[in-house]
Design a protein around this motif. Sequence first.
Motif, short mmCIF file in Angstrom:
data_model
loop_
_atom_site.label_atom_id
_atom_site.label_comp_id
_atom_site.label_asym_id
_atom_site.label_seq_id
_atom_site.Cartn_x
_atom_site.Cartn_y
_atom_site.Cartn_z
N ASP A 159 29.85 -78.46 22.66
CA ASP A 159 30.64 -79.69 22.60
C ASP A 159 31.50 -79.76 21.35
N TYR A 160 31.17 -78.94 20.35
CA TYR A 160 31.88 -79.00 19.08
C TYR A 160 32.53 -77.67 18.71
N LEU A 161 32.91 -76.94 19.76
CA LEU A 161 33.69 -75.72 19.60
C LEU A 161 35.14 -76.05 19.98
N TYR A 162 36.05 -75.87 19.03
CA TYR A 162 37.45 -76.26 19.24
C TYR A 162 38.33 -75.02 19.18
N LEU A 163 39.21 -74.84 20.17
CA LEU A 163 40.09 -73.68 20.21
C LEU A 163 41.42 -74.01 19.54
N ILE A 164 41.75 -73.23 18.52
CA ILE A 164 42.96 -73.46 17.74
C ILE A 164 44.22 -73.07 18.53
N ASP A 165 44.04 -72.32 19.62
CA ASP A 165 45.18 -71.89 20.43
C ASP A 165 46.03 -73.08 20.88
N GLU A 166 45.38 -74.21 21.14
CA GLU A 166 46.09 -75.40 21.62
C GLU A 166 45.86 -76.56 20.66
N ILE A 167 45.91 -76.29 19.36
CA ILE A 167 45.59 -77.32 18.38
C ILE A 167 46.49 -78.54 18.54
N ASN A 168 45.84 -79.71 18.52
CA ASN A 168 46.53 -80.97 18.75
C ASN A 168 45.79 -82.05 17.98
N LEU A 169 46.52 -82.89 17.27
CA LEU A 169 45.87 -83.88 16.42
C LEU A 169 44.98 -84.83 17.21
N ASN A 170 45.43 -85.28 18.36
CA ASN A 170 44.64 -86.25 19.14
C ASN A 170 43.31 -85.66 19.59
N THR A 171 43.33 -84.42 20.07
CA THR A 171 42.07 -83.83 20.53
C THR A 171 41.17 -83.48 19.35
N LEU A 172 41.75 -83.10 18.22
CA LEU A 172 40.95 -82.86 17.02
C LEU A 172 40.24 -84.13 16.58
N ILE A 173 40.99 -85.22 16.49
CA ILE A 173 40.41 -86.49 16.06
C ILE A 173 39.34 -86.96 17.05
N GLU A 174 39.58 -86.75 18.32
CA GLU A 174 38.60 -87.15 19.33
C GLU A 174 37.27 -86.42 19.12
N MET A 175 37.33 -85.11 18.89
CA MET A 175 36.10 -84.35 18.69
C MET A 175 35.43 -84.73 17.37
N VAL A 176 36.22 -84.91 16.32
CA VAL A 176 35.67 -85.28 15.01
C VAL A 176 35.01 -86.66 15.07
N ASN A 177 35.64 -87.59 15.75
CA ASN A 177 35.06 -88.93 15.89
C ASN A 177 33.73 -88.88 16.63
N ASP A 178 33.67 -88.03 17.66
CA ASP A 178 32.42 -87.88 18.41
C ASP A 178 31.33 -87.30 17.52
N LEU A 179 31.69 -86.28 16.73
CA LEU A 179 30.72 -85.67 15.81
C LEU A 179 30.26 -86.70 14.77
N TRP A 180 31.21 -87.46 14.23
CA TRP A 180 30.92 -88.47 13.21
C TRP A 180 29.99 -89.56 13.75
N THR A 181 30.27 -90.02 14.96
CA THR A 181 29.50 -91.12 15.56
C THR A 181 28.09 -90.69 15.92
N ASN A 182 27.93 -89.44 16.31
CA ASN A 182 26.65 -88.98 16.84
C ASN A 182 25.86 -88.10 15.86
N THR A 183 26.15 -88.23 14.56
CA THR A 183 25.48 -87.35 13.60
C THR A 183 23.96 -87.47 13.64
N ASP A 184 23.45 -88.69 13.73
CA ASP A 184 21.99 -88.87 13.74
C ASP A 184 21.36 -88.19 14.94
N ASP A 185 21.95 -88.38 16.12
CA ASP A 185 21.42 -87.75 17.32
C ASP A 185 21.50 -86.23 17.23
N ILE A 186 22.60 -85.73 16.70
CA ILE A 186 22.77 -84.27 16.58
C ILE A 186 21.75 -83.70 15.61
N ARG A 187 21.54 -84.37 14.49
CA ARG A 187 20.54 -83.91 13.53
C ARG A 187 19.15 -83.84 14.17
N ASN A 188 18.81 -84.86 14.94
CA ASN A 188 17.51 -84.88 15.62
C ASN A 188 17.40 -83.73 16.62
#
Length: 201
Positions: A159-188
């Motif tokens: 879920d947190y593997l991003y391909l630079i081939d199609e780098i786009n700010l909106n999709t980058l921010i979307e994935m980063v926000n998801d990682l940021w929001t779910n840090t506690d669950d991911i750590r667990n």
Amino acid sequence: EEIDKIMLKENVPSDRLLVGMAVSQRELAYALPRSGSKTECVEEAISTLSKLINHLTDVLGAVVVFVPHAIGPTPILDDRISADWIRERCASQDKVIVMKGDYDCMQLKGLAARMYMTIGTRLHFAIDSVCMNVPSMLITHAGEFRCQGIFAGMLKQNDYLYLIDEINLNTLIEMVNDLWTNTDDIRNELSKMLPGIRQDV
């Protein structure tokens, strides 16, 4: 104590949410392969990553710390150079730190452990982070099956593997926000999963 000393020397605050980054120059060259010259594509990737950092610093309130996983022997292998390129395009440069020291593998792992989360193109930085229960996003390219096999496959972080081939700010921010929001669950999840992976390898 050793990591505390390194952070003090590099002016990395210990009382802020830190997002670690490690970006190699070579990976930038894989951005948007059908969109223009290599120089134009690298510049677009640098610009997009700087805007992502603006989101991290000015919206999410983080301090971004570039951790160099390679510093040579040739300039193209020096992560500090690509970090400087990105930082100089950021809106809040005072919230972006480029570490300049040469650190061994255990020190780099200790630094990864101090981060709230990490983002970057360096596979070993992502591995260090995940192995220390730190959520991580790995940016790679479609043909890099080693990164995909280890990070997405063995470590189960697809879920947190991003391909630079199609780098786009909106999709980058979307994935980063998801990682940021779910840090506690991911750590667990990582704390439960890692013992089994260590036993298997």
